[in-house]
Design an enzyme around this catalytic site. Structure first.
Site, PDB file in Angstrom:
ATOM      1  N   ARG A  88       0.826  -1.205   0.000  1.00  0.00           N
ATOM      2  CA  ARG A  88       0.000   0.000   0.000  1.00  0.00           C
ATOM      3  C   ARG A  88       0.864   1.261   0.000  1.00  0.00           C
ATOM      4  O   ARG A  88       0.329   2.361  -0.010  1.00  0.00           O
ATOM      5  CB  ARG A  88      -0.839   0.003   1.261  1.00  0.00           C
ATOM      6  CG  ARG A  88      -2.356  -0.003   1.006  1.00  0.00           C
ATOM      7  CD  ARG A  88      -2.972  -0.206   2.330  1.00  0.00           C
ATOM      8  NE  ARG A  88      -4.341  -0.002   2.497  1.00  0.00           N
ATOM      9  CZ  ARG A  88      -5.229  -0.972   2.722  1.00  0.00           C
ATOM     10  NH1 ARG A  88      -4.883  -2.237   2.631  1.00  0.00           N
ATOM     11  NH2 ARG A  88      -6.459  -0.678   3.018  1.00  0.00           N
ATOM     12  N   ARG A 123     -21.549  -2.032   3.331  1.00  0.00           N
ATOM     13  CA  ARG A 123     -20.672  -3.184   3.510  1.00  0.00           C
ATOM     14  C   ARG A 123     -20.863  -3.831   4.883  1.00  0.00           C
ATOM     15  O   ARG A 123     -20.990  -3.130   5.887  1.00  0.00           O
ATOM     16  CB  ARG A 123     -19.226  -2.737   3.316  1.00  0.00           C
ATOM     17  CG  ARG A 123     -18.250  -3.891   3.363  1.00  0.00           C
ATOM     18  CD  ARG A 123     -17.093  -3.649   2.463  1.00  0.00           C
ATOM     19  NE  ARG A 123     -16.025  -2.942   3.144  1.00  0.00           N
ATOM     20  CZ  ARG A 123     -14.804  -2.830   2.650  1.00  0.00           C
ATOM     21  NH1 ARG A 123     -14.511  -3.368   1.479  1.00  0.00           N
ATOM     22  NH2 ARG A 123     -13.883  -2.178   3.296  1.00  0.00           N
TER      23      ARG A 123
END
Ligand code: AMP
Length: 210
Positions: A88, A123
């Site tokens: 990342r 989600r």
């Protein structure tokens, strides 16, 4: 196949990784899932990671590099793997390369920030096994219950709207430069997010030629 999935948080990396790992018969490695398990178990890594995760900030590179190197040394990774949510940052990608891990393909799922903010609010995640659902696009068979393990589904703390916005800022600043990193190595591919999971999977498979 050593595949990296890139894309903003909520781009669908985890969902697509689950589908691709069955198709390719290689494991998916999600540092997010590894860290959430460490937090749940109260390990030293978990204790360190929690404060960053709750804020939507990145966990320090040295912690992540340790976690990922340990996981990649396990025998199930010898025929390849899918990396979901790692690397990342440039230092993480560089550490993998320096450790002899050469990526065959970095696939970036492209999606607008506004779509992500809309999407993240629906989600639901299983804290027990890490499976991910969505109230509209990928609902569990029984509301609030994980299809995979029967665990109770929850809203991740880091999926709260303010945290999502912070994570998007972090994504553009820290993670998006990885597209350039992998483009320079000739392994970057991009795919536009499609309205359904199936259509996105199809676009990914066409792009990967699988
Ligand atoms: P994810 O499930 O991939 O969205 O990850 C959830 C959270 O875990 C992130 O918001 C970060 O706080 C942390 N995390 C996961 N993977 C990494 C990584 N490769 N580098 C830094 N932090 C990470």
């Amino acid at each position: 196949m050593k595949l990296v999935l890139l894309g903003a948080p909520g781009a669908g990396k985890g969902t697509q990784a689950e589908i691709l790992c069955k198709k390719l018969n290689i494991p998916t490695i999600s540092t997010g899932n590894i860290l959430r398990a460490a937090v749940a178990n109260g390990t030293p890594v978990g204790l360190k990671a929690k404060e960053y995760m709750d804020k939507g900030a990145l966990v320090p590179d040295d912690v992540i590099i340790g976690v990922i190197k340990e996981r990649l040394a396990e025998p199930d990774c010898k025929n390849g793997f899918i990396l979901d949510g790692v690397p990342r940052t440039i230092p993480q990608a560089q550490a993998l390369e320096d450790g002899g891990v050469h990526i065959d393909c970095a696939l970036s799922i492209e999606i607008a920030d506004e779509t992500i903010i809309e999407r993240m609010s629906g989600r639901r995640t299983c804290p027990a096994c890490g499976a991910s659902f969505h109230v509209v696009s990928n609902p569990p068979r029984k509301q609030g219950v994980c299809d995979a393990c029967g665990g109770e589904l929850t809203i991740r703390k880091d999926d709260a709207p303010e945290t999502v916005k912070a994570r998007l800022v972090t994504y553009h600043r820290e993670t998006e430069p990885l597209k350039d990193f992998y483009a320079k190595r000739g392994v970057l591919k991009t795919v536009d997010n499609r309205p359904s999971i199936e259509a996105t999977t199809q676009a990914i498979c066409e792009t990967l030629g699988i």
